[in-house]
Design an enzyme around this catalytic site. Structure first.
Site, PDB file in Angstrom:
ATOM      1  N   SER A   3     -24.408  44.405  49.040  1.00  0.00           N
ATOM      2  CA  SER A   3     -25.853  44.576  49.189  1.00  0.00           C
ATOM      3  C   SER A   3     -26.474  43.336  49.821  1.00  0.00           C
ATOM      4  N   ASP A  47     -39.239  39.455  43.518  1.00  0.00           N
ATOM      5  CA  ASP A  47     -39.341  40.040  44.862  1.00  0.00           C
ATOM      6  C   ASP A  47     -39.463  38.953  45.920  1.00  0.00           C
ATOM      7  N   VAL A  63     -48.564  49.091  44.310  1.00  0.00           N
ATOM      8  CA  VAL A  63     -48.024  48.271  45.403  1.00  0.00           C
ATOM      9  C   VAL A  63     -47.925  46.842  44.881  1.00  0.00           C
ATOM     10  N   PHE A  64     -46.683  46.334  44.836  1.00  0.00           N
ATOM     11  CA  PHE A  64     -46.440  45.043  44.203  1.00  0.00           C
ATOM     12  C   PHE A  64     -46.778  43.877  45.132  1.00  0.00           C
ATOM     13  N   ILE A  96     -24.938  57.486  47.909  1.00  0.00           N
ATOM     14  CA  ILE A  96     -24.320  57.102  49.194  1.00  0.00           C
ATOM     15  C   ILE A  96     -22.924  57.730  49.321  1.00  0.00           C
ATOM     16  N   LYS A 151     -22.158  41.746  42.722  1.00  0.00           N
ATOM     17  CA  LYS A 151     -21.742  41.976  44.117  1.00  0.00           C
ATOM     18  C   LYS A 151     -21.174  40.686  44.722  1.00  0.00           C
ATOM     19  N   ASN A 182     -18.467  47.116  34.481  1.00  0.00           N
ATOM     20  CA  ASN A 182     -18.388  48.280  35.371  1.00  0.00           C
ATOM     21  C   ASN A 182     -18.307  47.901  36.853  1.00  0.00           C
ATOM     22  N   ASN A 201     -17.142  59.500  37.400  1.00  0.00           N
ATOM     23  CA  ASN A 201     -17.215  59.781  35.957  1.00  0.00           C
ATOM     24  C   ASN A 201     -18.573  60.385  35.577  1.00  0.00           C
ATOM     25  N   TYR A 210     -26.885  42.351  38.478  1.00  0.00           N
ATOM     26  CA  TYR A 210     -26.421  43.322  39.485  1.00  0.00           C
ATOM     27  C   TYR A 210     -26.046  42.590  40.780  1.00  0.00           C
ATOM     28  N   ASN A 259     -23.773  58.524  36.685  1.00  0.00           N
ATOM     29  CA  ASN A 259     -25.072  58.548  37.365  1.00  0.00           C
ATOM     30  C   ASN A 259     -25.110  59.634  38.452  1.00  0.00           C
ATOM     31  N   LEU A 273     -38.993  51.906  45.999  1.00  0.00           N
ATOM     32  CA  LEU A 273     -40.210  52.402  46.640  1.00  0.00           C
ATOM     33  C   LEU A 273     -40.156  53.881  47.063  1.00  0.00           C
TER      34      LEU A 273
HETATM   35  P1  NAD Z   1     -25.106  55.946  42.633  1.00  0.00           P
HETATM   36  O1  NAD Z   1     -25.347  55.503  41.236  1.00  0.00           O
HETATM   37  O2  NAD Z   1     -25.891  57.093  43.146  1.00  0.00           O
HETATM   38  O3  NAD Z   1     -23.555  56.277  42.827  1.00  0.00           O
HETATM   39  C1  NAD Z   1     -22.534  55.596  42.142  1.00  0.00           C
HETATM   40  C2  NAD Z   1     -21.562  56.664  41.636  1.00  0.00           C
HETATM   41  O4  NAD Z   1     -20.476  55.998  40.970  1.00  0.00           O
HETATM   42  C3  NAD Z   1     -22.201  57.609  40.613  1.00  0.00           C
HETATM   43  O5  NAD Z   1     -21.867  58.952  40.957  1.00  0.00           O
HETATM   44  C4  NAD Z   1     -21.581  57.210  39.280  1.00  0.00           C
HETATM   45  O6  NAD Z   1     -21.454  58.315  38.411  1.00  0.00           O
HETATM   46  C5  NAD Z   1     -20.234  56.650  39.726  1.00  0.00           C
HETATM   47  N1  NAD Z   1     -19.659  55.622  38.842  1.00  0.00           N
HETATM   48  C6  NAD Z   1     -20.252  54.500  38.382  1.00  0.00           C
HETATM   49  N2  NAD Z   1     -19.385  53.790  37.641  1.00  0.00           N
HETATM   50  C7  NAD Z   1     -18.201  54.482  37.642  1.00  0.00           C
HETATM   51  C8  NAD Z   1     -16.934  54.259  37.069  1.00  0.00           C
HETATM   52  N3  NAD Z   1     -16.670  53.192  36.306  1.00  0.00           N
HETATM   53  N4  NAD Z   1     -15.952  55.175  37.281  1.00  0.00           N
HETATM   54  C9  NAD Z   1     -16.201  56.273  38.020  1.00  0.00           C
HETATM   55  N5  NAD Z   1     -17.381  56.534  38.609  1.00  0.00           N
HETATM   56  C10 NAD Z   1     -18.373  55.641  38.417  1.00  0.00           C
HETATM   57  O7  NAD Z   1     -25.288  54.669  43.575  1.00  0.00           O
HETATM   58  P2  NAD Z   1     -25.406  54.613  45.170  1.00  0.00           P
HETATM   59  O8  NAD Z   1     -26.820  54.372  45.517  1.00  0.00           O
HETATM   60  O9  NAD Z   1     -24.684  55.732  45.780  1.00  0.00           O
HETATM   61  O10 NAD Z   1     -24.639  53.253  45.432  1.00  0.00           O
HETATM   62  C11 NAD Z   1     -23.263  53.226  45.794  1.00  0.00           C
HETATM   63  C12 NAD Z   1     -22.805  51.794  45.925  1.00  0.00           C
HETATM   64  O11 NAD Z   1     -23.614  51.118  46.883  1.00  0.00           O
HETATM   65  C13 NAD Z   1     -22.922  50.968  44.643  1.00  0.00           C
HETATM   66  O12 NAD Z   1     -21.824  50.098  44.570  1.00  0.00           O
HETATM   67  C14 NAD Z   1     -24.206  50.210  44.837  1.00  0.00           C
HETATM   68  O13 NAD Z   1     -24.230  49.022  44.104  1.00  0.00           O
HETATM   69  C15 NAD Z   1     -24.162  49.937  46.322  1.00  0.00           C
HETATM   70  N6  NAD Z   1     -25.492  49.695  46.905  1.00  0.00           N
HETATM   71  C16 NAD Z   1     -26.470  50.648  46.756  1.00  0.00           C
HETATM   72  C17 NAD Z   1     -27.734  50.417  47.292  1.00  0.00           C
HETATM   73  C18 NAD Z   1     -28.828  51.436  47.128  1.00  0.00           C
HETATM   74  O14 NAD Z   1     -29.980  51.118  47.382  1.00  0.00           O
HETATM   75  N7  NAD Z   1     -28.552  52.669  46.750  1.00  0.00           N
HETATM   76  C19 NAD Z   1     -28.002  49.228  47.981  1.00  0.00           C
HETATM   77  C20 NAD Z   1     -26.984  48.293  48.126  1.00  0.00           C
HETATM   78  C21 NAD Z   1     -25.721  48.546  47.587  1.00  0.00           C
HETATM   79  C1  UD1 Z   2     -34.189  46.561  45.483  1.00  0.00           C
HETATM   80  C2  UD1 Z   2     -33.348  45.648  44.637  1.00  0.00           C
HETATM   81  C3  UD1 Z   2     -32.103  45.231  45.414  1.00  0.00           C
HETATM   82  C4  UD1 Z   2     -31.342  46.473  45.857  1.00  0.00           C
HETATM   83  C5  UD1 Z   2     -32.266  47.369  46.668  1.00  0.00           C
HETATM   84  C6  UD1 Z   2     -31.574  48.654  47.013  1.00  0.00           C
HETATM   85  C7  UD1 Z   2     -35.002  44.531  43.203  1.00  0.00           C
HETATM   86  C8  UD1 Z   2     -35.688  43.233  42.890  1.00  0.00           C
HETATM   87  N1  UD1 Z   2     -34.145  44.482  44.263  1.00  0.00           N
HETATM   88  O1  UD1 Z   2     -34.601  45.884  46.640  1.00  0.00           O
HETATM   89  O2  UD1 Z   2     -31.277  44.430  44.607  1.00  0.00           O
HETATM   90  O3  UD1 Z   2     -30.221  46.109  46.650  1.00  0.00           O
HETATM   91  O4  UD1 Z   2     -33.429  47.688  45.876  1.00  0.00           O
HETATM   92  O5  UD1 Z   2     -32.377  49.495  47.748  1.00  0.00           O
HETATM   93  O6  UD1 Z   2     -35.180  45.538  42.542  1.00  0.00           O
HETATM   94  N2  UD1 Z   2     -42.458  48.288  45.893  1.00  0.00           N
HETATM   95  C9  UD1 Z   2     -43.749  48.571  45.499  1.00  0.00           C
HETATM   96  N3  UD1 Z   2     -43.938  49.458  44.469  1.00  0.00           N
HETATM   97  C10 UD1 Z   2     -42.900  50.076  43.833  1.00  0.00           C
HETATM   98  C11 UD1 Z   2     -41.574  49.797  44.258  1.00  0.00           C
HETATM   99  C12 UD1 Z   2     -41.403  48.886  45.279  1.00  0.00           C
HETATM  100  O7  UD1 Z   2     -44.698  48.018  46.042  1.00  0.00           O
HETATM  101  O8  UD1 Z   2     -43.139  50.862  42.906  1.00  0.00           O
HETATM  102  C13 UD1 Z   2     -42.241  47.348  47.019  1.00  0.00           C
HETATM  103  C14 UD1 Z   2     -41.428  46.114  46.655  1.00  0.00           C
HETATM  104  O9  UD1 Z   2     -42.249  45.095  46.179  1.00  0.00           O
HETATM  105  C15 UD1 Z   2     -40.761  45.814  48.014  1.00  0.00           C
HETATM  106  C16 UD1 Z   2     -40.575  47.179  48.659  1.00  0.00           C
HETATM  107  O10 UD1 Z   2     -41.507  48.039  47.994  1.00  0.00           O
HETATM  108  O11 UD1 Z   2     -41.628  45.055  48.809  1.00  0.00           O
HETATM  109  C17 UD1 Z   2     -39.179  47.744  48.493  1.00  0.00           C
HETATM  110  O12 UD1 Z   2     -38.828  47.720  47.112  1.00  0.00           O
HETATM  111  P1  UD1 Z   2     -37.494  48.415  46.556  1.00  0.00           P
HETATM  112  O13 UD1 Z   2     -37.393  49.789  47.072  1.00  0.00           O
HETATM  113  O14 UD1 Z   2     -37.500  48.229  45.066  1.00  0.00           O
HETATM  114  O15 UD1 Z   2     -36.331  47.591  47.234  1.00  0.00           O
HETATM  115  P2  UD1 Z   2     -36.032  46.003  47.206  1.00  0.00           P
HETATM  116  O16 UD1 Z   2     -36.960  45.291  46.319  1.00  0.00           O
HETATM  117  O17 UD1 Z   2     -35.959  45.553  48.620  1.00  0.00           O
END
Ligand code: NAD
Ligand code: UD1
Length: 335
Positions: free
Chosen positions: A124, A296, A217-218, A12, A153, A99, A32, A149, A35, A200
């Site tokens: 989230s 879930d 599919v869960f 993101i 948040k 972290n 850093n 996790y 990831n 997914l």
């Molecule tokens: P990501 O892992 O792709 O990006 C996180 C970045 O932060 C990575 O580049 C990692 O190297 C860096 N990082 C982690 N810890 C660090 C530290 N201590 N110091 C410096 N860099 C550090 O994750 P993302 O999907 O881009 O998510 C970004 C934010 O959004 C996170 O806080 C995540 O929890 C939140 N979020 C993500 C989702 C999602 O589905 N991707 C959903 C809800 C919330």
């Molecule tokens: C998950 C995380 C949530 C996080 C979000 C970010 C869990 C329990 N929750 O949410 O904390 O903020 O991702 O995007 O992990 N599914 C399948 N098969 C798969 C994977 C997923 O059927 O292999 C289904 C799941 O049951 C769900 C949907 O797809 O109904 C979406 O799943 P997923 O992408 O993992 O997201 P969340 O569970 O909503």
């Protein structure tokens, strides 16, 4: 106007850097690479023809953060740096709390020291736990998170509320993302899950690429239109634009502490996603029905009204755009 983006090379963060540069903000980024990969910096430049000022280091390192604030007059911080794997957080709770929570405390301490009091924080929809009412508005009760996790948040949200109440000169926006998916349409940046994807869309992309054989599919016995889980998928470029909207409001110092859902307000089932992916991309996704995944929920989608009314934020990208861009990134990626 300099904006510090923590975790700027992540999924993101990288898309948000692109939108910030497209909107002519000066971007200072830190990561850093726990990831993400360095090459993302070049991809951001390729897309925008602009560069960010980058610092490699850990957000837990106070001196490292101080050096960034010393070198740059930062107007606002957008904080993405965190660990995000739900399953891993159950195995390694201490690492996750350090972290995801301690790093924010360090950041807040240094921000205060340099009188930078504007923050956008990545939260989230997971903080809503198992929602009582759908669609979920920001007024819904939070809590009952099912993994460290999600709880990390929740803790940070509380810390930010306490901070604001102690000093109302802070301006803080908490963004609760629903399910971010897809990639930049250039195909240059996208989601890079570690190991076998737990989510997914990246799993489907790997099945389409034949790197994985079959999607499980869960659960197909939920009380939904086709029995599979329903979620609010949001294109990552729309999500990134949501941060620009939040920033615009924040820079007017009009926020106090505000919380917004970032979602489309529309729920799609797992089967909707599979079938749309197949149709738009002309590929076949092999899948089988298996038991529900522990923890879930059946249905989760947002009420996006508050972000629309107060930030002027509306998602423009469709499910078709999401699956097309997800596949475009996966099939072409060279990183
Ligand atoms: P990501 O892992 O792709 O990006 C996180 C970045 O932060 C990575 O580049 C990692 O190297 C860096 N990082 C982690 N810890 C660090 C530290 N201590 N110091 C410096 N860099 C550090 O994750 P993302 O999907 O881009 O998510 C970004 C934010 O959004 C996170 O806080 C995540 O929890 C939140 N979020 C993500 C989702 C999602 O589905 N991707 C959903 C809800 C919330
Ligand atoms: C998950 C995380 C949530 C996080 C979000 C970010 C869990 C329990 N929750 O949410 O904390 O903020 O991702 O995007 O992990 N599914 C399948 N098969 C798969 C994977 C997923 O059927 O292999 C289904 C799941 O049951 C769900 C949907 O797809 O109904 C979406 O799943 P997923 O992408 O993992 O997201 P969340 O569970 O909503």
């Amino acid at each position: 106007m300099k904006i510090l983006v923590t975790g700027c090379c992540g999924y993101i963060g990288s898309h948000t850097c692109v939108e910030l540069l497209n909107h002519d903000y000066e971007v200072v980024g830190l990561d850093n690479f726990s990831n993400s990969k360095k090459e993302v910096l070049d991809k951001i430049s390729q897309i925008t023809n602009k560069k960010i000022t980058f610092y490699e280091g850990d957000m837990l390192d106070e001196h490292f953060l101080e050096s960034i604030f010393k070198d740059n007059e930062i107007s606002c911080v957008i904080d993405f740096a965190a660990y995000k794997a739900v399953g891993e957080s159950v195995e390694k709770p201490v690492e996750y709390y350090i972290n995801n929570v301690s790093s924010v405390l360090t950041l807040l301490k240094v921000m205060k020291q340099y009188d930078c009091k504007r923050l956008v924080f990545s939260s989230s929809a997971t903080v809503y736990g198992n929602p009582v009412e759908i669609p979920i508005s920001e007024a819904a009760k939070v809590g009952r998170t099912t993994n460290p996790y999600g709880t990390s948040k929740l803790f940070v949200e509380q810390i930010l509320k306490d901070l604001y109440h102690s000093d109302p000169s802070w301006n803080i926006v908490i963004l609760r993302y629903f399910n971010p998916v897809g990639a930049h349409p250039s195909g240059l940046i996208g989601e890079e899950p570690n190991g076998v994807p737990a989510n997914l869309m990246p799993y489907i992309s790997k099945v389409a690429k034949k790197e994985l054989t079959c999607l499980s599919v869960f659960g197909n016995d939920y009380n939904t239109k086709d029995g599979t889980g329903v979620r609010d998928y949001i294109h990552v470029v729309d999500l990134a634009i949501g941060h620009i909207k939040a920033l615009e409001k924040l820079l007017k110092d009009e926020c106090g502490i505000s919380i917004y859902n970032l979602g489309t307000g529309v729920g799609y089932s797992v089967l909707d996603i599979i079938h749309t992916f197949e149709l738009v991309n002309g590929v076949k996704i092999k899948y089988k029905m298996v038991n529900r995944r522990k923890g879930d929920i059946a249905v989760c989608y947002s009420d996006p009204k508050k972000a629309k009314e107060e930030l002027g934020f509306v998602c423009k990208r469709s499910l078709e755009d999401m699956v097309r861009d997800a596949w475009n990134y996966e099939k072409n990626k060279k990183l």
